[in-house]
Enzyme design. Structure first.
Site, PDB file in Angstrom:
ATOM      1  CG  ASP A 282      -0.479   0.080 -11.671  1.00  0.00           C
ATOM      2  OD1 ASP A 282      -0.258   0.194 -12.881  1.00  0.00           O
ATOM      3  OD2 ASP A 282      -1.163  -0.827 -11.178  1.00  0.00           O
TER       4      ASP A 282
ATOM      5  CE  LYS B 260      -4.501  -0.241 -15.280  1.00  0.00           C
ATOM      6  NZ  LYS B 260      -4.501  -0.822 -13.963  1.00  0.00           N
TER       7      LYS B 260
ATOM      8  N   GLY C 266      -0.587  -2.639  -3.807  1.00  0.00           N
ATOM      9  CA  GLY C 266      -1.269  -3.704  -3.072  1.00  0.00           C
ATOM     10  C   GLY C 266      -0.895  -5.068  -3.601  1.00  0.00           C
ATOM     11  CG  ASP C 267      -2.365  -9.623  -4.154  1.00  0.00           C
ATOM     12  OD1 ASP C 267      -1.405 -10.286  -3.736  1.00  0.00           O
ATOM     13  OD2 ASP C 267      -3.148 -10.039  -5.032  1.00  0.00           O
TER      14      ASP C 267
ATOM     15  CG  MET D 217     -10.834   1.550  -6.990  1.00  0.00           C
ATOM     16  SD  MET D 217     -10.725   0.720  -8.582  1.00  0.00           S
ATOM     17  CE  MET D 217     -10.900  -0.993  -8.097  1.00  0.00           C
TER      18      MET D 217
ATOM     19  N   PRO E  84       0.785  -1.236   0.000  1.00  0.00           N
ATOM     20  CG  PRO E  84       0.186  -0.852   2.201  1.00  0.00           C
ATOM     21  CD  PRO E  84       0.882  -1.835   1.324  1.00  0.00           C
TER      22      PRO E  84
ATOM     23  CB  ALA F  73      -5.822  -1.289  -0.073  1.00  0.00           C
TER      24      ALA F  73
HETATM   25  N1  SAH Z   1      -4.399  -4.035  -6.113  1.00  0.00           N
HETATM   26  C1  SAH Z   1      -4.667  -3.020  -5.096  1.00  0.00           C
HETATM   27  C2  SAH Z   1      -5.993  -2.332  -5.316  1.00  0.00           C
HETATM   28  C3  SAH Z   1      -6.062  -1.516  -6.583  1.00  0.00           C
HETATM   29  S1  SAH Z   1      -7.586  -0.681  -6.732  1.00  0.00           S
HETATM   30  C4  SAH Z   1      -4.601  -3.656  -3.717  1.00  0.00           C
HETATM   31  O1  SAH Z   1      -4.532  -4.877  -3.602  1.00  0.00           O
HETATM   32  O2  SAH Z   1      -4.597  -2.908  -2.726  1.00  0.00           O
HETATM   33  C5  SAH Z   1      -7.211   0.911  -6.052  1.00  0.00           C
HETATM   34  C6  SAH Z   1      -7.933   1.115  -4.744  1.00  0.00           C
HETATM   35  O3  SAH Z   1      -7.244   0.439  -3.695  1.00  0.00           O
HETATM   36  C7  SAH Z   1      -7.993   2.555  -4.286  1.00  0.00           C
HETATM   37  O4  SAH Z   1      -9.048   3.256  -4.916  1.00  0.00           O
HETATM   38  C8  SAH Z   1      -8.248   2.375  -2.802  1.00  0.00           C
HETATM   39  O5  SAH Z   1      -9.590   2.039  -2.544  1.00  0.00           O
HETATM   40  C9  SAH Z   1      -7.396   1.160  -2.490  1.00  0.00           C
HETATM   41  N2  SAH Z   1      -6.050   1.526  -2.013  1.00  0.00           N
HETATM   42  C10 SAH Z   1      -4.876   1.182  -2.555  1.00  0.00           C
HETATM   43  N3  SAH Z   1      -3.849   1.650  -1.823  1.00  0.00           N
HETATM   44  C11 SAH Z   1      -4.393   2.330  -0.780  1.00  0.00           C
HETATM   45  C12 SAH Z   1      -3.866   3.029   0.337  1.00  0.00           C
HETATM   46  N4  SAH Z   1      -2.555   3.165   0.545  1.00  0.00           N
HETATM   47  N5  SAH Z   1      -4.739   3.581   1.205  1.00  0.00           N
HETATM   48  C13 SAH Z   1      -6.064   3.468   1.032  1.00  0.00           C
HETATM   49  N6  SAH Z   1      -6.623   2.813  -0.004  1.00  0.00           N
HETATM   50  C14 SAH Z   1      -5.801   2.237  -0.895  1.00  0.00           C
END
Ligand code: SAH
Length: 281
Positions: A48, A70, A102-103, A183, A25, A132
């Site tokens: 990203d 994106k 994230g993942d 999101m 994150p 996240a």
């Molecule tokens: N693959 C990512 C998610 C991508 S979608 C994962 O596994 O975390 C993008 C969304 O993830 C953002 O709109 C938000 O809702 C969340 N997100 C990602 N990083 C974040 C962070 N540091 N703090 C809060 N929300 C986060």
């Protein structure tokens, strides 16, 4: 001697292959050792927008770093172009890291990307990352399950091909479960209406975690009934994760990272205009 303990199986990124890597994150400390090894081996990193600068700084200094960022509503590079870039670099024999926030397999389109690589005969690996929901919950002091409050966890997105209308709201409105909504910042009023209409108690606690695990993290808490108003009053912006369910109330007592959670503002008030403008800038 390397400060990093040897892996059970050495991380191997052959020339001409792609590693799909979860960057976590934001806090570089949340990278896995395999993610770090992949970054050190990379010749090209396609990353990203959500990937933090602290993570990028760990990449091989000789690697070419390419932002293919994106975000919801702001598609700076179409998915087809990202596919084409992965293919171009892999076919040129480079070691490619496709780095995602994230993942890679949680709302990251990782599935589509490896389907494409497989269809084009490119070797790939997948390195999971801290998604996240897990990171934001930990850094906000919110146990996602708790014997007294919640026995299940659902990860969902308010941003999909069919939008929120495709979701099973009756099931999502049940008590004693935790929803982690990705999101969702642009759809809070819609989420609120749907959950209330499906019977979720208006007093169900929520926590919005903005920039989870990063120095600028903010946590905003309230109840389902005031969700959209409270988020608006604090000008919550993306990236933010919505945690909804009984456990969200625990942030008030159990928070440990950054500032204490912010609550609903008294009716009719909002952050001073200059603060709102500064945040939007
Ligand atoms: N693959 C990512 C998610 C991508 S979608 C994962 O596994 O975390 C993008 C969304 O993830 C953002 O709109 C938000 O809702 C969340 N997100 C990602 N990083 C974040 C962070 N540091 N703090 C809060 N929300 C986060």
């Amino acid at each position: 001697m390397s400060p990093i303990p040897p892996a059970a199986t050495p991380f191997d990124l052959p020339p001409g292959s792609v590693a799909l890597v979860g960057a976590g994150p934001g806090d570089p400390g949340l990278l896995t050792l395999n993610a770090l090894r992949a970054l050190e081996a990379a010749e090209v990193v396609l990353y990203d927008r959500l990937v933090g600068p602290g993570v990028l700084a760990l990449a091989n200094p000789q690697a070419r770093l390419v932002e293919v960022g994106k975000s919801a509503g702001n598609h700076s590079m179409p998915q087809e172009q990202i596919h084409a870039l992965m293919l171009e670099h892999a076919r040129a024999g480079r070691r490619v890291v496709r780095l995602k926030g994230g993942d890679p397999f949680v709302f990251g389109r990782g599935g589509e990307e490896i389907e494409y690589l497989r269809a084009h005969g490119i070797a790939y690996r997948v390195v999971p990352g801290v998604t996240a929901a897990l990171a934001c919950a930990a850094y906000a002091g919110i146990p996602l399950t708790h014997r007294d409050h919640s026995q299940s966890l659902r990860l969902l997105t308010a941003h999909s091909r069919d939008g929120v209308d495709a979701l099973d709201w009756e099931a999502l409105a049940q008590e004693r479960q935790t929803l982690a909504i990705y999101m969702g910042v642009g759809a809070l009023e819609h989420l609120r209406e749907r959950l209330l209409a499906a019977g979720r108690d208006p007093s169900t606690p929520f926590a919005l975690v903005e920039n989870g695990s990063r120095p600028e993290q903010r946590v905003v808490t309230g109840t389902l009934d005031d969700l959209a108003d409270t988020a608006r009053a604090h000008a919550v912006a993306s990236p933010a994760l919505l945690i909804l369910g009984e456990v969200a109330a625990l942030a008030t007592q159990l928070h440990w990272f950054g500032a204490a959670p912010l609550g609903p503002l008294p009716a009719g008030t909002a952050l001073p205009a200059e603060q709102l403008l500064a945040r939007a800038a």
